[in-house]
Design an enzyme around this catalytic site. Structure first.
Site, PDB file in Angstrom:
ATOM      1  CB  SER A  11      -0.914   0.021   1.224  1.00 40.99           C
ATOM      2  OG  SER A  11      -1.594   1.257   1.307  1.00 40.99           O
ATOM      3  CG  HIS A  36      -4.122  -1.322  -1.918  1.00 41.63           C
ATOM      4  ND1 HIS A  36      -5.203  -1.990  -2.462  1.00 41.63           N
ATOM      5  CD2 HIS A  36      -4.617  -0.580  -0.897  1.00 41.63           C
ATOM      6  CE1 HIS A  36      -6.296  -1.678  -1.794  1.00 41.63           C
ATOM      7  NE2 HIS A  36      -5.973  -0.811  -0.830  1.00 41.63           N
ATOM      8  CG  ASP A  38      -5.489   2.587   0.604  1.00 40.67           C
ATOM      9  OD1 ASP A  38      -6.473   1.898   0.328  1.00 40.67           O
ATOM     10  OD2 ASP A  38      -4.485   2.139   1.188  1.00 40.67           O
ATOM     11  CG  MET A  40      -8.245   7.577   2.340  1.00 40.20           C
ATOM     12  SD  MET A  40      -7.400   7.509   3.948  1.00 40.20           S
ATOM     13  CE  MET A  40      -6.679   5.872   3.872  1.00 40.20           C
ATOM     14  CG  HIS A  69      -9.494   0.744  -1.267  1.00 39.06           C
ATOM     15  ND1 HIS A  69      -9.010   0.431  -0.012  1.00 39.06           N
ATOM     16  CD2 HIS A  69     -10.849   0.812  -1.137  1.00 39.06           C
ATOM     17  CE1 HIS A  69     -10.013   0.326   0.826  1.00 39.06           C
ATOM     18  NE2 HIS A  69     -11.139   0.562   0.178  1.00 39.06           N
ATOM     19  CG  MET A  71     -11.359   3.821   1.474  1.00 43.25           C
ATOM     20  SD  MET A  71     -10.155   3.616   2.808  1.00 43.25           S
ATOM     21  CE  MET A  71      -8.654   3.513   1.842  1.00 43.25           C
ATOM     22  CG  MET A 140     -12.275  -2.111   4.355  1.00 44.72           C
ATOM     23  SD  MET A 140     -10.653  -1.640   3.689  1.00 44.72           S
ATOM     24  CE  MET A 140      -9.919  -0.801   5.106  1.00 44.72           C
ATOM     25  N   GLY A 145      -9.391   4.464   6.836  1.00 45.34           N
ATOM     26  CA  GLY A 145      -9.048   5.865   7.056  1.00 45.34           C
ATOM     27  C   GLY A 145      -7.616   6.096   7.470  1.00 45.34           C
ATOM     28  CG  PHE A 146      -6.353   7.082  10.323  1.00 45.09           C
ATOM     29  CD1 PHE A 146      -5.661   8.275  10.152  1.00 45.09           C
ATOM     30  CD2 PHE A 146      -7.695   7.137  10.661  1.00 45.09           C
ATOM     31  CE1 PHE A 146      -6.296   9.495  10.333  1.00 45.09           C
ATOM     32  CE2 PHE A 146      -8.337   8.358  10.834  1.00 45.09           C
ATOM     33  CZ  PHE A 146      -7.633   9.539  10.667  1.00 45.09           C
ATOM     34  CG  ASP A 178      -6.657  -2.397   2.815  1.00 48.87           C
ATOM     35  OD1 ASP A 178      -5.672  -2.249   3.548  1.00 48.87           O
ATOM     36  OD2 ASP A 178      -7.114  -1.480   2.101  1.00 48.87           O
ATOM     37  N   GLY A 180      -3.847  -4.175   8.720  1.00 42.68           N
ATOM     38  CA  GLY A 180      -3.233  -4.925   9.811  1.00 42.68           C
ATOM     39  C   GLY A 180      -2.662  -6.277   9.416  1.00 42.68           C
TER      40      GLY A 180
END
Length: 220
Positions: A11, A36, A38, A40, A69, A71, A140, A145-146, A178, A180
């Site tokens: 990511s 990846h 992201d 946002m 992705h 968001m 998810m 968001g973070f 996606d 952790g």
């Protein structure tokens, strides 16, 4: 049982934004399969990341699949622009789409593969009537968001449910996870049914990111 080798999608959200070119080159020279990206908007999620200009610039040098992705609210307004910027897979959140089938058809009509993401509180059963049209289901495993959040343990069962739905429906959709994902839990994530592992901090905070990508890919 045959060993399953997942696709790895580092990511960019966890990269060094002052050295994005170097980080993309590192990924190009690794065993990563996708990159990846992201996006946002500060509305759908409480954070703002990067948008079209960054993705267009990255796509020019990235040799991996551009896995975008979204968001964001109202993704249909921007799908064409992301296609032009170089997105090859475009994933929208089910929670942001009032007319999901229309969103998916739009994405495919623009020549991209279409994915749908589910937040932790959203049931896999909501994909029942759209799964046959999907190329990707993004689960998810943190609240979006973070970066740097801990994996939600209930995700394993959710992955199994998604795999069962895909198998039962005859869909060819891949399952992407996606949030952790670490070297410690990646084997269990893949065993549950995941095909694609998104890894941000795990890759970019490693002493040797290329080796970490290799380890995640062959950890099974």
């Amino acid at each position: 049982m045959e060993k399953k080798t997942p696709l790895i999608a580092p990511s960019l959200l966890s990269a060094n934004f002052l050295e994005i070119g170097k980080d993309v080159e590192m990924i190009n020279n690794s065993e990563a399969d996708w990159l990846h990206l992201d996006v946002m908007d500060g509305r759908f999620v409480p954070n703002i990341s990067f948008g079209l200009p960054v993705i267009a610039a990255v796509a020019k040098v990235n040799k991996k699949v551009n896995d975008v992705h979204l968001m964001i609210e109202e993704p249909e307004k921007y799908a064409e622009a992301f296609a032009k910027a170089g997105a090859q897979i475009l994933t929208v959140h089910i929670e942001a789409c009032r007319h999901l089938h229309r969103n998916i058809q739009q994405i495919k009509g623009l020549g991209m593969k279409a994915g749908v993401a589910l937040n932790p509180h959203t049931s896999v059963s909501q994909l029942e009537n759209i799964i046959a049209d999907l190329d990707l289901v993004l689960i998810m495993s943190v609240n979006p968001g973070f970066g740097g959040q801990h994996f939600i343990e209930g995700t394993y069962e959710k992955i199994r449910q998604a795999k069962e739905l895909i198998t039962r429906s005859g869909s060819e959709a891949l399952i992407e996870v996606d949030g952790g994902v670490t070297l410690q839990n990646s084997r269990a994530v893949v065993a549950a049914g995941a095909d694609v592992l998104v890894a941000g901090n795990t890759v970019f905070s490693a002493k040797d990111p290329v080796e970490m990508i290799r380890a995640l890919k062959h950890n099974g």
